[in-house]
Design an enzyme around this catalytic site. Structure first.
Site, PDB file in Angstrom:
ATOM      1  N   GLN A  78       8.197  38.640  41.972  1.00  0.00           N
ATOM      2  CA  GLN A  78       9.591  38.375  42.564  1.00  0.00           C
ATOM      3  C   GLN A  78      10.466  37.779  41.868  1.00  0.00           C
ATOM      4  O   GLN A  78      10.615  36.551  42.196  1.00  0.00           O
ATOM      5  CB  GLN A  78       9.316  38.327  43.902  1.00  0.00           C
ATOM      6  CG  GLN A  78      10.690  38.193  44.925  1.00  0.00           C
ATOM      7  CD  GLN A  78      10.711  39.557  45.345  1.00  0.00           C
ATOM      8  OE1 GLN A  78      10.021  40.209  45.696  1.00  0.00           O
ATOM      9  NE2 GLN A  78      12.064  39.891  45.151  1.00  0.00           N
ATOM     10  N   PHE A  79      10.922  38.014  40.413  1.00  0.00           N
ATOM     11  CA  PHE A  79      11.829  37.312  39.737  1.00  0.00           C
ATOM     12  C   PHE A  79      13.289  37.057  40.415  1.00  0.00           C
ATOM     13  O   PHE A  79      13.937  35.992  40.084  1.00  0.00           O
ATOM     14  CB  PHE A  79      11.923  38.107  38.368  1.00  0.00           C
ATOM     15  CG  PHE A  79      13.109  39.060  38.330  1.00  0.00           C
ATOM     16  CD1 PHE A  79      14.468  38.694  38.024  1.00  0.00           C
ATOM     17  CD2 PHE A  79      12.728  40.406  38.731  1.00  0.00           C
ATOM     18  CE1 PHE A  79      15.424  39.661  38.026  1.00  0.00           C
ATOM     19  CE2 PHE A  79      13.764  41.577  38.789  1.00  0.00           C
ATOM     20  CZ  PHE A  79      15.219  40.943  38.483  1.00  0.00           C
ATOM     21  N   THR A  80      13.409  37.780  41.432  1.00  0.00           N
ATOM     22  CA  THR A  80      14.742  37.519  42.128  1.00  0.00           C
ATOM     23  C   THR A  80      14.656  36.041  42.855  1.00  0.00           C
ATOM     24  O   THR A  80      15.917  35.733  43.229  1.00  0.00           O
ATOM     25  CB  THR A  80      15.276  38.748  43.101  1.00  0.00           C
ATOM     26  OG1 THR A  80      14.053  39.097  44.163  1.00  0.00           O
ATOM     27  CG2 THR A  80      15.634  39.938  42.300  1.00  0.00           C
TER      28      THR A  80
END
Length: 146
Positions: A78-80
């Site tokens: 989940q890079f966000t």
């Protein structure tokens, strides 16, 4: 590294209509590698997650860990979680690890998890994923290791 833990009754991840990972009761871990993160952070984060006492004991108190209950662990990249909105309304993701390094740290984390815990499922790094979950509690806890 950053993570958001969600205690779940069950959870699954789909990619293009097919389930790629699923667990029953346990933890959904949304995992983000940031610039400058290293292997030791992944190890420390996993150790914390496995031992965090956020499951109810016989008295209904959060006193048991994932290891204590033998629950599942669903790990989703989940890079966000690295989003920075301090400069306006459009998020900047400059603090996220570069894709190759993010993948390496995600895969390291998953490998360590599989070596330490019997039930580990994953999403698909870099894919457009649909995450389905039933949050239990609800219990949602953000973690960051530096």
């Amino acid at each position: 590294m950053k993570a958001v833990l969600q205690r779940v009754a069950h959870a699954r991840v789909e990619v293009e209509g097919r389930t790629v990972g699923a667990i029953e009761a346990g933890l959904l871990v949304l995992l983000c590698a940031e610039r400058g993160d290293h292997d030791a952070l992944a190890e420390r984060l996993l150790a914390k997650i496995l031992k965090m006492r956020i499951f109810a004991d016989e008295a209904g108190k959060m006193n048991r860990s994932l290891q204590d209950i033998g629950g599942g662990l669903l790990v989703v990249s989940q890079f966000t979680l690295a989003a920075d909105v301090s400069g306006g309304n459009r998020p900047s993701f400059t603090q996220a690890a570069a894709p190759d390094e993010g993948r390496r740290l995600y895969e390291l984390f998953v490998g360590l998890a599989r070596a330490a815990h019997p039930v580990v499922a994953t999403g698909e790094f870099g894919a457009d994923m649909q995450v389905h979950l039933m949050n239990d509690g609800p219990v949602t806890i953000p973690l960051q290791m530096k």
